[in-house]
Design a protein around this motif. Structure first.
Motif, mmCIF file in Angstrom:
data_model
loop_
_atom_site.group_PDB
_atom_site.id
_atom_site.type_symbol
_atom_site.label_atom_id
_atom_site.label_comp_id
_atom_site.label_asym_id
_atom_site.label_seq_id
_atom_site.Cartn_x
_atom_site.Cartn_y
_atom_site.Cartn_z
ATOM 1 N N LEU A 282 8.954 48.849 -2.731
ATOM 2 C CA LEU A 282 9.170 48.979 -1.286
ATOM 3 C C LEU A 282 9.960 47.803 -0.726
ATOM 4 O O LEU A 282 10.829 47.977 0.147
ATOM 5 C CB LEU A 282 7.824 49.105 -0.579
ATOM 6 N N THR A 283 9.692 46.601 -1.227
ATOM 7 C CA THR A 283 10.432 45.426 -0.753
ATOM 8 C C THR A 283 11.906 45.527 -1.130
ATOM 9 O O THR A 283 12.794 45.214 -0.325
ATOM 10 C CB THR A 283 9.827 44.141 -1.345
ATOM 11 N N PRO B 272 19.667 51.490 -0.786
ATOM 12 C CA PRO B 272 18.208 51.519 -0.961
ATOM 13 C C PRO B 272 17.754 52.395 -2.125
ATOM 14 O O PRO B 272 16.821 52.032 -2.846
ATOM 15 C CB PRO B 272 17.699 52.078 0.378
ATOM 16 N N THR B 273 18.402 53.537 -2.312
ATOM 17 C CA THR B 273 17.959 54.442 -3.377
ATOM 18 C C THR B 273 18.330 53.911 -4.751
ATOM 19 O O THR B 273 17.521 53.980 -5.691
ATOM 20 C CB THR B 273 18.561 55.843 -3.170
ATOM 21 N N ASP B 274 19.539 53.364 -4.891
ATOM 22 C CA ASP B 274 19.952 52.823 -6.185
ATOM 23 C C ASP B 274 19.147 51.576 -6.524
ATOM 24 O O ASP B 274 18.699 51.392 -7.662
ATOM 25 C CB ASP B 274 21.451 52.505 -6.159
ATOM 26 N N GLY B 275 18.929 50.702 -5.530
ATOM 27 C CA GLY B 275 18.100 49.522 -5.768
ATOM 28 C C GLY B 275 16.662 49.890 -6.040
ATOM 29 O O GLY B 275 15.998 49.305 -6.908
ATOM 30 N N GLY B 276 16.161 50.883 -5.311
ATOM 31 C CA GLY B 276 14.776 51.308 -5.491
ATOM 32 C C GLY B 276 14.503 51.881 -6.861
ATOM 33 O O GLY B 276 13.455 51.606 -7.468
ATOM 34 N N MET C 230 -1.718 45.155 -11.173
ATOM 35 C CA MET C 230 -0.469 45.650 -11.739
ATOM 36 C C MET C 230 0.139 46.714 -10.830
ATOM 37 O O MET C 230 1.345 46.694 -10.539
ATOM 38 C CB MET C 230 -0.720 46.230 -13.130
ATOM 39 N N ALA C 231 -0.683 47.653 -10.362
ATOM 40 C CA ALA C 231 -0.199 48.708 -9.472
ATOM 41 C C ALA C 231 0.327 48.125 -8.169
ATOM 42 O O ALA C 231 1.405 48.505 -7.683
ATOM 43 C CB ALA C 231 -1.322 49.712 -9.202
ATOM 44 N N LEU C 232 -0.413 47.174 -7.603
ATOM 45 C CA LEU C 232 0.009 46.563 -6.342
ATOM 46 C C LEU C 232 1.325 45.817 -6.504
ATOM 47 O O LEU C 232 2.214 45.906 -5.645
ATOM 48 C CB LEU C 232 -1.080 45.612 -5.839
ATOM 49 N N ALA C 233 1.481 45.102 -7.616
ATOM 50 C CA ALA C 233 2.731 44.375 -7.867
ATOM 51 C C ALA C 233 3.913 45.332 -7.934
ATOM 52 O O ALA C 233 4.996 45.051 -7.409
ATOM 53 C CB ALA C 233 2.616 43.579 -9.166
ATOM 54 N N GLY C 234 3.708 46.487 -8.586
ATOM 55 C CA GLY C 234 4.790 47.451 -8.711
ATOM 56 C C GLY C 234 5.195 48.073 -7.388
ATOM 57 O O GLY C 234 6.393 48.162 -7.062
ATOM 58 N N TRP C 235 4.225 48.493 -6.581
ATOM 59 C CA TRP C 235 4.552 49.133 -5.312
ATOM 60 C C TRP C 235 5.169 48.151 -4.324
ATOM 61 O O TRP C 235 6.112 48.495 -3.593
ATOM 62 C CB TRP C 235 3.304 49.780 -4.701
ATOM 63 N N ILE C 236 4.668 46.924 -4.310
ATOM 64 C CA ILE C 236 5.266 45.922 -3.422
ATOM 65 C C ILE C 236 6.710 45.649 -3.841
ATOM 66 O O ILE C 236 7.615 45.529 -3.001
ATOM 67 C CB ILE C 236 4.429 44.630 -3.430
ATOM 68 N N LEU D 151 15.176 41.221 -7.614
ATOM 69 C CA LEU D 151 13.853 41.659 -7.164
ATOM 70 C C LEU D 151 13.176 42.523 -8.221
ATOM 71 O O LEU D 151 11.966 42.428 -8.437
ATOM 72 C CB LEU D 151 13.982 42.431 -5.849
ATOM 73 N N ALA D 152 13.967 43.364 -8.884
ATOM 74 C CA ALA D 152 13.404 44.237 -9.916
ATOM 75 C C ALA D 152 12.925 43.437 -11.116
ATOM 76 O O ALA D 152 11.865 43.719 -11.693
ATOM 77 C CB ALA D 152 14.441 45.273 -10.343
ATOM 78 N N SER D 153 13.694 42.426 -11.521
ATOM 79 C CA SER D 153 13.280 41.579 -12.643
ATOM 80 C C SER D 153 11.993 40.842 -12.307
ATOM 81 O O SER D 153 11.083 40.734 -13.137
ATOM 82 C CB SER D 153 14.389 40.574 -12.986
#
Length: 475
Positions: free
Chosen positions: A344-345, A390-394, A335-341, A315-317
């Motif tokens: 959170l996802t 969640p925190t490590d993945g986030g 760009m901002a929307l792509a990052g926040w989605i 998901l991060a990639s």
């Protein structure tokens, strides 16, 4: 036709109606990003999971064969994995720069990124192979018992043979992912896992006419499979039908100067990932000092964390590519929307994946070993995964969004603080001073991950509000 300005900058391409956000309907933009995120993330995640599934298969087969062999293999993987992940970080610029070129629809520039990166990849692979080969001294100076240091050192030598292959595969996969073409890497990874399952079992137990090698058999299998994967994906890139559009066979001359931007992005990402994985390797070595049971239990729990982390990494990639394409278009709101989605996802998906480990930790531990002591210790840390996942993945999604937006060293500093200055001393204190044992190591991970995801999210909030600079062509 758009003419390039005379000051060396390149004008952005005209908006792509299919990719441009729909300003009147914000929910459409969110739906589009979620759709593209999962479309790209699914094959990337399968490929990333495949890397760890091979390690999980090693752990299960060796753990059921011999608990001591599992401890040796886990310790041997500490320096190998640390260097391999550092190498992957050093090559992160390949995916980022390819996605930027993809956003500008500059196919030749995308192909040049790959051509310049390949010699650099081989150089890194050679250096890291040598360092892994010499790993036994690290086990000695960090206080590992003599038995663990000797056997783990032998296994590290075998693992080192596959280091260049792992990085060659990574460079080719990053290039294709930057083009939003992740399927070849996924297919090769699936086939590699099928081969690995048979070869691993055969060499560990001496089945199918193979010699019985125990933990050494698992190490040899890993190296052989990594070379099969590397050569397969390298062949695909060279033979792909559109190779002329990308100029993939135009040679590698001038690669050092041409790879400058990729290297600079990679230095920051490599330092960041190197610090994180080195910190986790230090925790593995702390577990080794507690004895064979602690080392085996830590290895099982970390295998589960790493396995689920591959979902987050996929998901991060995908988040990095989506952010990078919007960055290449100079579309700051998108760009901002792509990052926040993406952030959170990733956190939501990781929390859902942690629930089974929290509910049935005993069943999970039994998959890896029948040793009662190892099972009890493993269960005591698996119940912490709903916080860690969640925190490590986030934090990984947040740092990938920052890389896609061209941010270099600030995320590295945040990782330095979180994992070197928070996790290692906290884990050491809780484990040895407070007497919490292996559980103390994982509470150290909890605290560090919370610090990391908070700091990186704040940083992305800052970066995503800045204007995107014009692309400046290489001279």
């Amino acid at each position: 036709m758009t003419l390039a300005p005379q000051d060396g900058t390149v004008a952005p391409p005209p908006p792509d109606p299919a990719a441009s956000p729909t300003p009147l309907y914000p929910h459409n933009r969110v739906r589009r990003h979620l759709s593209e995120l999962f479309r790209l993330a699914l094959p990337v995640t399968i490929a990333r999971l495949g890397m760890l599934i091979m390690a999980v298969v090693d752990t299960i087969i060796v753990g059921n064969y011999d608990s001591a062999g599992l401890a040796y293999l886990n310790v041997a993987h500490a320096p190998f994995t640390s260097l391999m992940v550092t190498g992957i970080g050093l090559l992160t610029g390949v995916m980022i720069m390819t996605s930027h070129a993809n956003g500008r629809e500059d196919l030749q520039a995308a192909g040049t990124v790959w051509r310049n990166a390949m010699p650099y990849t081989i150089l890194i692979g050679a250096v890291f192979t040598f360092l892994t080969w010499q790993a036994e001294w690290l086990f000695v100076v960090t206080g590992q018992p003599e038995e663990i240091a000797t056997h783990a050192g032998q296994l590290a030598i075998i693992l080192s043979i596959g280091m260049p292959a792992a990085l060659i595969y990574t460079t080719c996969a990053f290039f294709l992912e930057g083009l939003q073409r992740p399927l070849p890497g996924m297919v090769i990874m699936i086939l590699a896992n099928l081969i690995n399952l048979v070869l691993d079992y055969g060499l560990v137990y001496g089945a199918f006419g193979f010699p019985e090698l125990g933990a050494e058999g698992a190490a040899w299998t890993s190296s052989v499979i990594r070379w099969i994967m590397a050569l397969s994906l390298l062949g695909y890139v060279f033979l792909m039908k559109s190779h002329n559009l990308y100029g993939l066979r135009n040679g590698f001359s001038g690669w050092w100067r041409g790879s400058q931007e990729v290297r600079h992005l990679g230095y920051a990402a490599g330092a960041s990932q190197g610090m994180e994985t080195s910190a986790f390797a230090a925790m593995q070595l702390f577990a080794g000092r507690l004895g064979v049971i602690a080392a085996a239990s830590y290895g099982i729990a970390m295998t589960m964390l790493a396995l689920m982390f591959m979902v987050a990494l996929g998901l991060a990639s995908a988040t990095s590519v989506r952010v990078g394409i919007a960055y290449g278009r100079r579309d700051r709101p998108d760009m901002a929307l792509a990052g926040w989605i993406g952030l959170l996802t990733t956190m939501a998906v990781m929390f859902l994946l942690s629930i089974p480990l929290y509910l049935v930790p005993n069943s999970v531990a039994h998959l890896f070993t029948q040793d009662v002591g190892v099972i009890a210790t493993t269960v005591s840390v698996l119940v912490l995964m709903p916080i860690i996942f969640p925190t490590d993945g986030g934090q990984n999604a947040a740092i990938s969004a920052l890389r896609g937006a061209g941010d270099k060293w600030a995320p590295t500093v945040l990782h330095l603080v979180s994992y070197i200055f928070v996790m290692i001393p906290t884990g050491y204190y809780l484990t040895f001073v407070a007497g919490m044992g292996v559980r103390g190591l994982f509470w150290g991970i909890v605290i560090a991950s919370l610090v990391a995801v908070s700091g990186l999210a704040i940083r992305f909030a800052i970066v995503s509000r800045r204007p995107i600079p014009a692309y400046r062509a290489a001279r």
